[in-house]
Motif scaffolding. Structure first.
Motif, PDB file in Angstrom:
ATOM      1  N   GLU A  60       0.842  -1.191   0.000  1.00  0.00           N
ATOM      2  CA  GLU A  60       0.000   0.000   0.000  1.00  0.00           C
ATOM      3  C   GLU A  60       0.883   1.249   0.000  1.00  0.00           C
ATOM      4  OE1 GLU A  60      -3.196   0.567  -0.222  1.00  0.00           O
ATOM      5  OE2 GLU A  60      -3.744  -1.550  -0.362  1.00  0.00           O
ATOM      6  N   GLU A  61       0.679   2.121  -0.972  1.00  0.00           N
ATOM      7  CA  GLU A  61       1.522   3.311  -1.058  1.00  0.00           C
ATOM      8  C   GLU A  61       1.391   4.178   0.189  1.00  0.00           C
ATOM      9  OE1 GLU A  61       2.701   6.911  -4.160  1.00  0.00           O
ATOM     10  OE2 GLU A  61       1.187   5.422  -4.723  1.00  0.00           O
ATOM     11  N   SER A  62       0.218   4.223   0.772  1.00  0.00           N
ATOM     12  CA  SER A  62       0.014   5.049   1.966  1.00  0.00           C
ATOM     13  C   SER A  62       0.794   4.531   3.171  1.00  0.00           C
ATOM     14  CB  SER A  62      -1.479   5.120   2.308  1.00  0.00           C
ATOM     15  OG  SER A  62      -2.001   3.820   2.555  1.00  0.00           O
ATOM     16  N   ASP A  63       1.234   3.283   3.115  1.00  0.00           N
ATOM     17  CA  ASP A  63       1.989   2.698   4.229  1.00  0.00           C
ATOM     18  C   ASP A  63       3.497   2.875   4.071  1.00  0.00           C
ATOM     19  OD1 ASP A  63      -0.336   1.848   5.436  1.00  0.00           O
ATOM     20  OD2 ASP A  63      -0.254  -0.166   4.550  1.00  0.00           O
ATOM     21  N   ILE A  64       3.944   3.390   2.926  1.00  0.00           N
ATOM     22  CA  ILE A  64       5.380   3.558   2.685  1.00  0.00           C
ATOM     23  C   ILE A  64       5.884   4.789   3.441  1.00  0.00           C
ATOM     24  CG2 ILE A  64       7.147   4.005   0.939  1.00  0.00           C
ATOM     25  CD1 ILE A  64       5.335   2.612  -1.100  1.00  0.00           C
ATOM     26  N   LEU A  65       6.967   4.622   4.167  1.00  0.00           N
ATOM     27  CA  LEU A  65       7.624   5.763   4.806  1.00  0.00           C
ATOM     28  C   LEU A  65       8.557   6.407   3.786  1.00  0.00           C
ATOM     29  CD1 LEU A  65       8.324   7.516   7.271  1.00  0.00           C
ATOM     30  CD2 LEU A  65      10.137   5.851   7.795  1.00  0.00           C
ATOM     31  N   ILE A  66       8.301   7.660   3.471  1.00  0.00           N
ATOM     32  CA  ILE A  66       9.136   8.383   2.509  1.00  0.00           C
ATOM     33  C   ILE A  66      10.150   9.229   3.282  1.00  0.00           C
ATOM     34  CG2 ILE A  66       9.171  10.018   0.600  1.00  0.00           C
ATOM     35  CD1 ILE A  66       7.767   7.373  -0.030  1.00  0.00           C
ATOM     36  N   VAL A  67      11.422   9.009   3.001  1.00  0.00           N
ATOM     37  CA  VAL A  67      12.497   9.745   3.667  1.00  0.00           C
ATOM     38  C   VAL A  67      13.292  10.513   2.614  1.00  0.00           C
ATOM     39  CG1 VAL A  67      12.623   8.096   5.563  1.00  0.00           C
ATOM     40  CG2 VAL A  67      14.052   7.751   3.539  1.00  0.00           C
ATOM     41  N   PRO A  68      14.103  11.485   3.033  1.00  0.00           N
ATOM     42  CA  PRO A  68      14.780  12.337   2.048  1.00  0.00           C
ATOM     43  C   PRO A  68      15.778  11.617   1.153  1.00  0.00           C
ATOM     44  CG  PRO A  68      14.741  13.394   4.200  1.00  0.00           C
ATOM     45  CD  PRO A  68      14.269  11.991   4.402  1.00  0.00           C
ATOM     46  N   ASP A  69      16.490  10.617   1.689  1.00  0.00           N
ATOM     47  CA  ASP A  69      17.570  10.009   0.919  1.00  0.00           C
ATOM     48  C   ASP A  69      18.012   8.706   1.577  1.00  0.00           C
ATOM     49  OD1 ASP A  69      19.192  10.769   3.124  1.00  0.00           O
ATOM     50  OD2 ASP A  69      19.545  12.722   2.204  1.00  0.00           O
ATOM     51  N   GLN A  70      19.082   8.103   1.038  1.00  0.00           N
ATOM     52  CA  GLN A  70      19.518   6.797   1.524  1.00  0.00           C
ATOM     53  C   GLN A  70      20.129   6.854   2.923  1.00  0.00           C
ATOM     54  OE1 GLN A  70      20.882   8.428  -0.981  1.00  0.00           O
ATOM     55  NE2 GLN A  70      23.079   8.019  -1.224  1.00  0.00           N
ATOM     56  N   VAL A  71      20.689   7.987   3.316  1.00  0.00           N
ATOM     57  CA  VAL A  71      21.233   8.095   4.664  1.00  0.00           C
ATOM     58  C   VAL A  71      20.108   8.105   5.682  1.00  0.00           C
ATOM     59  CG1 VAL A  71      22.454   9.584   6.268  1.00  0.00           C
ATOM     60  CG2 VAL A  71      23.391   9.191   4.018  1.00  0.00           C
ATOM     61  N   ALA A  72      19.048   8.861   5.373  1.00  0.00           N
ATOM     62  CA  ALA A  72      17.875   8.845   6.245  1.00  0.00           C
ATOM     63  C   ALA A  72      17.268   7.449   6.283  1.00  0.00           C
ATOM     64  CB  ALA A  72      16.853   9.868   5.759  1.00  0.00           C
ATOM     65  N   GLY A  73      17.313   6.746   5.165  1.00  0.00           N
ATOM     66  CA  GLY A  73      16.814   5.368   5.123  1.00  0.00           C
ATOM     67  C   GLY A  73      17.641   4.447   6.000  1.00  0.00           C
ATOM     68  N   LEU A  74      18.960   4.581   5.912  1.00  0.00           N
ATOM     69  CA  LEU A  74      19.846   3.795   6.771  1.00  0.00           C
ATOM     70  C   LEU A  74      19.558   4.080   8.242  1.00  0.00           C
ATOM     71  CD1 LEU A  74      22.383   2.012   7.276  1.00  0.00           C
ATOM     72  CD2 LEU A  74      23.728   4.119   7.127  1.00  0.00           C
ATOM     73  N   ASN A  75      19.416   5.349   8.575  1.00  0.00           N
ATOM     74  CA  ASN A  75      19.141   5.720   9.960  1.00  0.00           C
ATOM     75  C   ASN A  75      17.836   5.108  10.452  1.00  0.00           C
ATOM     76  OD1 ASN A  75      21.475   7.244   9.991  1.00  0.00           O
ATOM     77  ND2 ASN A  75      20.432   9.182   9.561  1.00  0.00           N
ATOM     78  N   ALA A  76      16.823   5.093   9.573  1.00  0.00           N
ATOM     79  CA  ALA A  76      15.522   4.526   9.949  1.00  0.00           C
ATOM     80  C   ALA A  76      15.628   3.031  10.211  1.00  0.00           C
ATOM     81  CB  ALA A  76      14.493   4.806   8.853  1.00  0.00           C
ATOM     82  N   VAL A  77      16.420   2.333   9.402  1.00  0.00           N
ATOM     83  CA  VAL A  77      16.621   0.894   9.607  1.00  0.00           C
ATOM     84  C   VAL A  77      17.406   0.653  10.896  1.00  0.00           C
ATOM     85  CG1 VAL A  77      17.748  -1.186   8.711  1.00  0.00           C
ATOM     86  CG2 VAL A  77      16.477   0.311   7.149  1.00  0.00           C
ATOM     87  N   GLU A  78      18.476   1.397  11.090  1.00  0.00           N
ATOM     88  CA  GLU A  78      19.311   1.216  12.289  1.00  0.00           C
ATOM     89  C   GLU A  78      18.522   1.504  13.562  1.00  0.00           C
ATOM     90  OE1 GLU A  78      23.859   2.126  10.830  1.00  0.00           O
ATOM     91  OE2 GLU A  78      22.617   3.831  11.472  1.00  0.00           O
ATOM     92  N   ALA A  79      17.629   2.493  13.504  1.00  0.00           N
ATOM     93  CA  ALA A  79      16.850   2.864  14.682  1.00  0.00           C
ATOM     94  C   ALA A  79      15.645   1.957  14.900  1.00  0.00           C
ATOM     95  CB  ALA A  79      16.383   4.309  14.556  1.00  0.00           C
ATOM     96  N   GLY A  80      15.363   1.060  13.950  1.00  0.00           N
ATOM     97  CA  GLY A  80      14.234   0.151  14.089  1.00  0.00           C
ATOM     98  C   GLY A  80      12.899   0.753  13.719  1.00  0.00           C
ATOM     99  N   ARG A  81      12.920   1.924  13.075  1.00  0.00           N
ATOM    100  CA  ARG A  81      11.649   2.528  12.664  1.00  0.00           C
ATOM    101  C   ARG A  81      11.048   1.808  11.464  1.00  0.00           C
ATOM    102  NH1 ARG A  81      14.799   7.108  13.305  1.00  0.00           N
ATOM    103  NH2 ARG A  81      14.747   7.601  11.078  1.00  0.00           N
ATOM    104  N   VAL A  82      11.900   1.220  10.644  1.00  0.00           N
ATOM    105  CA  VAL A  82      11.443   0.416   9.511  1.00  0.00           C
ATOM    106  C   VAL A  82      12.291  -0.851   9.447  1.00  0.00           C
ATOM    107  CG1 VAL A  82      10.648   2.394   8.149  1.00  0.00           C
ATOM    108  CG2 VAL A  82      12.987   1.556   7.850  1.00  0.00           C
ATOM    109  N   ASP A  83      11.798  -1.823   8.692  1.00  0.00           N
ATOM    110  CA  ASP A  83      12.537  -3.072   8.509  1.00  0.00           C
ATOM    111  C   ASP A  83      13.448  -3.035   7.295  1.00  0.00           C
ATOM    112  OD1 ASP A  83      11.166  -4.501  10.670  1.00  0.00           O
ATOM    113  OD2 ASP A  83       9.404  -4.373   9.362  1.00  0.00           O
ATOM    114  N   VAL A  84      13.101  -2.177   6.340  1.00  0.00           N
ATOM    115  CA  VAL A  84      13.825  -2.209   5.072  1.00  0.00           C
ATOM    116  C   VAL A  84      13.751  -0.847   4.392  1.00  0.00           C
ATOM    117  CG1 VAL A  84      11.759  -3.111   3.914  1.00  0.00           C
ATOM    118  CG2 VAL A  84      13.983  -3.371   2.810  1.00  0.00           C
ATOM    119  N   PHE A  85      14.845  -0.460   3.768  1.00  0.00           N
ATOM    120  CA  PHE A  85      14.881   0.722   2.904  1.00  0.00           C
ATOM    121  C   PHE A  85      15.313   0.254   1.523  1.00  0.00           C
ATOM    122  CE2 PHE A  85      17.332   3.929   0.654  1.00  0.00           C
ATOM    123  CZ  PHE A  85      16.467   5.018   0.669  1.00  0.00           C
TER     124      PHE A  85
END
Length: 309
Positions: free
Chosen positions: A195-220
């Protein structure tokens, strides 16, 4: 570039505490003044032409400078720690424009999603951001043939605890999924059933890495190149094997190139001629290799094929 969002059938450029170098936001802030100074110092600004094929190349030769739209994304186009313009697309542009009789290039930074609008409004002469070529974009601009091809990969926690290897896995395992602003990976995930509404949109790959490391998401999700570069300094995350996303039911390979205003076919054609010579000589790979590109990223795909023509 992990690349920007399109309807399923196309990132990123498109595309920072996980890799050496500043974040896209920092980069954009850092180059804004540089772009403004360059624009202020340019007494002749290229404008639209009614000449068949366009006369932009002649005007760029007369000015001695080509303005490049970049999105501050490592490794596609950015300002390095010494304040110098670099990245795979700017370095390639420097070589090609020199061969075309244009002595230098000047960066004009913007957000990735503003590149095509900025090109249309003549804020710069060409987009040099590793932009993926896809049918949606081909309705708005004309592209050079791609200088690279790219697969996707995921940033996941060390050990890949959910066993995520493609978009179908993300859907089946109900993984918390993130990708970048405007990235093509949005459409790939949606095509797989996310579902597109469930996708977390972040500014870039570093923000994506941070989200994975922090456990906010499972995958970037991002391009194979940008994801493998960004995890190099991470102790908590890893990158999966590269894979082909499914588009219209078939495995798909993306390709990135330079884009031009639709009226400027003469410049695009001259640019392509030089690009093909660099491919044939092997010099293209030598130019791109310092930015993490390998022989696997070299391609014979054409813009026509990627545009769906």
């Amino acid at each position: 570039m992990a690349p920007p969002h399109r309807t399923p059938s196309r990132g990123r450029t498109d595309r920072k505490s996980g890799i050496s170098g500043p974040s896209r936001r920092t980069l954009l802030a850092g180059v804004a003044a540089l772009g403004a100074l360059g624009a202020a110092g340019c007494s002749r600004v290229a404008t639209a032409s009614d000449t068949e094929g366009g006369d932009l190349l002649d005007r760029l030769r007369a000015q001695g400078v080509a303005r490049l739209g970049i999105a501050g994304e490592i490794p596609f186009g950015y300002i390095d720690k010494d304040g110098e313009l670099t990245g795979e697309a700017p370095e390639l542009a420097k070589v090609i424009f020199k061969r075309l009789g244009v002595d230098r290039v000047q960066p004009v930074p913007t957000e990735f999603g503003s590149l095509i609008p900025g090109l249309a409004s003549q804020q710069f002469d060409v987009v040099a951001a590793g932009m993926y070529i896809n049918p949606e974009r081909c309705e708005q601009v004309i592209f050079s043939d791609p200088d690279y091809q790219m697969l996707d990969s995921f940033i996941v926690r060390k050990g890949n605890p959910l066993g995520l290897h493609d978009y179908r896995d993300v859907v089946e395992k109900k993984a918390r999924f993130a990708t970048g602003t405007g990235y093509a990976e949005i459409a790939y995930a949606v095509e797989a059933g996310y579902e597109e509404s469930d996708i977390l949109i972040v500014p870039d790959q570093v923000a994506g890495l941070n989200a994975v490391e922090a456990g906010r998401v499972d995958v970037f999700a991002g391009t194979a190149l940008t994801t493998r570069e960004v995890v190099k300094k991470s102790g908590k995350a890893e990158v999966t094997e590269a894979f082909k996303p499914i588009v219209d039911g078939e495995p798909h390979v993306d390709g990135g190139g330079f884009c031009f205003r639709p009226t400027e076919t003469s410049l695009r054609d001259a640019f392509n001629e030089e690009l093909h010579q660099l491919k044939e000589s092997g010099e293209l790979l030598r130019i791109l290799r310092p930015f993490g590109f390998t022989d696997d990223e070299m391609t014979d795909l054409t813009a026509k094929e990627l545009c769906g023509g």
